[in-house]
Design an enzyme around this catalytic site. Sequence first.
Site, PDB file in Angstrom:
ATOM      1  N   GLU A  35      33.221  42.483  70.911  1.00  0.00           N
ATOM      2  CA  GLU A  35      34.039  43.058  69.818  1.00  0.00           C
ATOM      3  C   GLU A  35      33.843  42.920  68.341  1.00  0.00           C
ATOM      4  O   GLU A  35      34.102  41.603  68.343  1.00  0.00           O
ATOM      5  CB  GLU A  35      34.408  43.489  70.580  1.00  0.00           C
ATOM      6  CG  GLU A  35      35.673  42.920  70.074  1.00  0.00           C
ATOM      7  CD  GLU A  35      37.175  43.181  71.717  1.00  0.00           C
ATOM      8  OE1 GLU A  35      37.485  44.279  71.573  1.00  0.00           O
ATOM      9  OE2 GLU A  35      37.369  43.150  72.927  1.00  0.00           O
ATOM     10  N   LYS A  79      35.922  41.538  65.423  1.00  0.00           N
ATOM     11  CA  LYS A  79      36.806  41.138  65.012  1.00  0.00           C
ATOM     12  C   LYS A  79      38.473  41.815  63.610  1.00  0.00           C
ATOM     13  O   LYS A  79      37.781  41.944  62.426  1.00  0.00           O
ATOM     14  CB  LYS A  79      37.456  39.263  64.870  1.00  0.00           C
ATOM     15  CG  LYS A  79      38.851  39.034  64.143  1.00  0.00           C
ATOM     16  CD  LYS A  79      38.532  37.503  63.932  1.00  0.00           C
ATOM     17  CE  LYS A  79      39.824  36.831  63.788  1.00  0.00           C
ATOM     18  NZ  LYS A  79      40.465  36.904  63.047  1.00  0.00           N
ATOM     19  N   ASP A  91      40.294  43.248  61.058  1.00  0.00           N
ATOM     20  CA  ASP A  91      41.153  42.368  59.912  1.00  0.00           C
ATOM     21  C   ASP A  91      42.526  42.743  59.884  1.00  0.00           C
ATOM     22  O   ASP A  91      42.972  44.134  59.323  1.00  0.00           O
ATOM     23  CB  ASP A  91      40.692  42.377  58.950  1.00  0.00           C
ATOM     24  CG  ASP A  91      41.350  40.918  57.766  1.00  0.00           C
ATOM     25  OD1 ASP A  91      42.076  40.423  58.561  1.00  0.00           O
ATOM     26  OD2 ASP A  91      41.088  40.789  56.904  1.00  0.00           O
ATOM     27  N   TYR A 110      42.361  44.923  72.424  1.00  0.00           N
ATOM     28  CA  TYR A 110      41.927  43.935  73.042  1.00  0.00           C
ATOM     29  C   TYR A 110      41.987  43.872  74.451  1.00  0.00           C
ATOM     30  O   TYR A 110      41.510  42.152  74.681  1.00  0.00           O
ATOM     31  CB  TYR A 110      41.465  43.261  71.988  1.00  0.00           C
ATOM     32  CG  TYR A 110      42.678  42.405  71.385  1.00  0.00           C
ATOM     33  CD1 TYR A 110      43.429  41.680  72.041  1.00  0.00           C
ATOM     34  CD2 TYR A 110      43.071  42.878  69.841  1.00  0.00           C
ATOM     35  CE1 TYR A 110      44.556  40.441  71.514  1.00  0.00           C
ATOM     36  CE2 TYR A 110      43.788  41.969  69.186  1.00  0.00           C
ATOM     37  CZ  TYR A 110      44.824  40.985  70.244  1.00  0.00           C
ATOM     38  OH  TYR A 110      45.659  40.881  69.716  1.00  0.00           O
ATOM     39  N   LYS A 128      33.071  33.969  62.911  1.00  0.00           N
ATOM     40  CA  LYS A 128      33.233  34.392  61.289  1.00  0.00           C
ATOM     41  C   LYS A 128      32.302  34.264  60.765  1.00  0.00           C
ATOM     42  O   LYS A 128      31.419  33.463  60.685  1.00  0.00           O
ATOM     43  CB  LYS A 128      34.584  33.410  60.476  1.00  0.00           C
ATOM     44  CG  LYS A 128      35.947  33.217  61.494  1.00  0.00           C
ATOM     45  CD  LYS A 128      36.865  34.812  61.105  1.00  0.00           C
ATOM     46  CE  LYS A 128      38.507  34.096  61.283  1.00  0.00           C
ATOM     47  NZ  LYS A 128      38.616  33.571  60.431  1.00  0.00           N
ATOM     48  N   CYS A 142      32.940  44.747  17.595  1.00  0.00           N
ATOM     49  CA  CYS A 142      31.559  44.486  18.977  1.00  0.00           C
ATOM     50  C   CYS A 142      30.704  43.508  19.083  1.00  0.00           C
ATOM     51  O   CYS A 142      30.087  43.207  17.942  1.00  0.00           O
ATOM     52  CB  CYS A 142      30.379  46.085  18.106  1.00  0.00           C
ATOM     53  SG  CYS A 142      29.634  46.657  19.658  1.00  0.00           S
ATOM     54  N   CYS A 144      26.850  44.906  18.281  1.00  0.00           N
ATOM     55  CA  CYS A 144      25.845  45.723  16.090  1.00  0.00           C
ATOM     56  C   CYS A 144      27.405  45.184  15.591  1.00  0.00           C
ATOM     57  O   CYS A 144      27.272  45.203  14.228  1.00  0.00           O
ATOM     58  CB  CYS A 144      25.863  46.652  16.673  1.00  0.00           C
ATOM     59  SG  CYS A 144      27.393  48.023  17.033  1.00  0.00           S
ATOM     60  N   CYS A 180      33.617  49.843  21.315  1.00  0.00           N
ATOM     61  CA  CYS A 180      32.654  50.644  20.440  1.00  0.00           C
ATOM     62  C   CYS A 180      32.765  51.704  19.257  1.00  0.00           C
ATOM     63  O   CYS A 180      32.065  52.308  19.817  1.00  0.00           O
ATOM     64  CB  CYS A 180      31.707  49.746  20.752  1.00  0.00           C
ATOM     65  SG  CYS A 180      29.993  49.534  19.062  1.00  0.00           S
ATOM     66  N   CYS A 203      24.402  51.478  18.315  1.00  0.00           N
ATOM     67  CA  CYS A 203      24.277  50.140  18.889  1.00  0.00           C
ATOM     68  C   CYS A 203      23.988  49.709  19.943  1.00  0.00           C
ATOM     69  O   CYS A 203      23.947  50.620  20.929  1.00  0.00           O
ATOM     70  CB  CYS A 203      26.113  50.236  19.428  1.00  0.00           C
ATOM     71  SG  CYS A 203      25.835  48.369  20.524  1.00  0.00           S
TER      72      CYS A 203
END
Length: 784
Positions: A120, A122, A124, A232, A320, A414, A417, A444, A450
């Site tokens: 099953e 794991k 978190d 579990y 893991k 910028c 440009c 910008c 640009c």
Amino acid sequence: MSSAQIAAERIAQLRSEIDTHNYRYYVLDEPSVPDSEYDRLFIKLKELENEHPELITPESPTQRVGGEALAAFGQVRHDVPMLSLGNAFEDKDLLDFDRRVRKGLGFSVSTNVEVEYSCEPKLDGLAVSLLYENGQLVRGATRGDGTIGEDISANVRTVRNIPLRLHGNGWPALLEVRGEIYMPKSGFEALNARQLETGSKTFANPRNAAAGSLRQLDPKITAARPLELCVYGVGRSDGVLPDTHGGILQALKSWGLPISRELVLAKGIEACRNYFQKIGARRDELPYEIDGVVFKVNSVVQQRELGFRAREPHWAIAHKFPAREEVTELIGVEFQVGRTGAITPVARLKPVQVAGVVVSNASLHNMDEVARLGVMIGDTVIVRRAGDVIPQILGVITERRPVDACAVAVPLHCPVCGSVVERTRLVKRGKGKETFSQGAIYRCVGRLTCQAQLKQAIIHFVSRRAMDIDGLGEKSVEQLVDKGLLHSPADLYILTYEQIVLLEGFADLSSRNLLEAIENSKSSSLARFIYALGIPDVGEETAKLLVRALGSLQRVGMALPEVLTWLPEIGLEVAHEIHHFFEDEHNQKVIENLLERGVVFGEAGDLHPEFAGYASLAELLDKLDIPFVAATGAKNLAERFGSLEAIIQADWLDLSAMKGLSEKARQSVRAFFGDAANVVRARAIEEQLRAFGMHWESEKGQAVGLPLAGQAWVLTGTLESMSREIAKEALEALGAKVAGSVSAKTTCVVAGPGAGSKLVKASELGLQILDEAAFLARLHELAG
């Protein structure tokens, strides 16, 4: 100094560091390093202790589980210790585990007997113990240090899928179950959004959010958090339980306790390896975070025969996944220019492997995020990568900051440009006034002059969900812009064979195919065209709504912001973005060129019947934001005078004679309409409502012909016969709105394999639920 002394010092240092991390992780819910870093420290400590067993002490983190109980809660002693699990990080570790199990059970190396394992995901979250006496929940506790945990009984009672009384019959009079309380991904995102809105602290990940929610002294706060339990196993019981782990879980399920939907029994370690690969491939689709898979010997008799070591059972292991979070160094920050001119900081990292991929760049989003993280160049940072998501920096390990670390500074010009970079202003529109504040975005001002903005605008324009010009990828667009062949998206439609065939990667056939794709894209839908224009904050759904509601490009282009806000889910800020886009002379020229060069689209033409006669005079008055006149006052004014013109012309005597309006509000009405600019604006809005057929005096419309009109549907899980996108389009074509979350207003939920919290909520609300087969049958029925 002897080698034993060196080892003793290193062991002491590692224990101190691990204890600090345990305290921050388990007690404060504020981890300072990712799990991968913690695991490395822990493995190093175990290796040193294995080399020097005389240095092992009962207080070592390798001999304990988790952290201390919080003093704010009562303490609970676990009669059966809540142990941790050993970890497998590589395939070899899992094979070694199976070899140890087989040896412990007396199977020779040469035998073909395979051990049966339960498998099953794991989860978190936070490990908890729930004690039931005579079927009644009497106590909830955290794992704590494995021997003593925190009493969180009041809080676990608020978790909706935890039964306060066991269902069915046959349960033992005393039953202690163990499981993980976690926060689904969708709930985590919604919680952090609420935290941001209220200026509260956000959570780093769902695990921290779940732990922090369970450790609230006020159970009402816990109750407001989207927590779920997955059981579990069993700690202790005074009754007879099935003789397999899988059988025990099925019994718990029959008594109303939720177990993993992904629980599978596997014969032999090869089947376990296959399960690990399959779950890993589906990891991002699951509605909750997982960091691996737990394998347990299924036979309870065999579990007892294998027994335990100091902190973990010999018969179970957690395999893991590659770490999604790692520690590395921020070596620099560069700034990229996006489609709308936004200057985005990008972190340049010392390369590190995260989730199996070498990461050297990470998103920093904007300068507000840089300030929130407090990140500086030279810092040691935690970087996360999940699925196909761009890696991002989660936090800074400030205790490792070098003395020469330097701040991140926004460029004045910028980087592409050379145009000036300006910080955006946020506009807050209220009753009769606008207030301004600084935004998080720097932009910008060069626009399509640009090249970075021009390239991104064209890449968006040709994308699959926009004009869908196949064969024109990012590199091709960059070449065309760099060679001066494209100055706006309209220039795509005057490209020649001779220009394209000279590009890198193009030959005769590919050039002709691209020209054909460009020609085919001229016939598009209006919604795609509007989306392709790249109007800020206008995505596919908003583009579809604009077309469905207003029916023509002309109406969309001339719509005033206040008129647009009558459409559902379009706020005033987005309305202003749309209005400003179509007011801009440059954008008007680009659209004009596109139409002149043959782009056509089917328009509905007429206003959608749903919006005919949609507006009211009271709503118009409310949208004018007259100071001191709220919705009720606007309604009273509308009922008293009956027309906008009558209110504009009303004198002091007319206003003073009416009820339901304060003296201050009357003065405000006269002052507001005494301003010629306000009168012009109000009349313009009303005039447009008339022109669009939305005016309260317009004839009401009636929507017909779409069988699912007005219904809200939700798709969850994985559909096998079609993608979620195709299913969504099919429902929208039938008039339904496809929402991302389940509520009491949801008409129907389509649940495919892997459906999670949305399916649970739909069941709790008693909503109609269709599996894929029933969904396909319904589509066929409606289409016929």
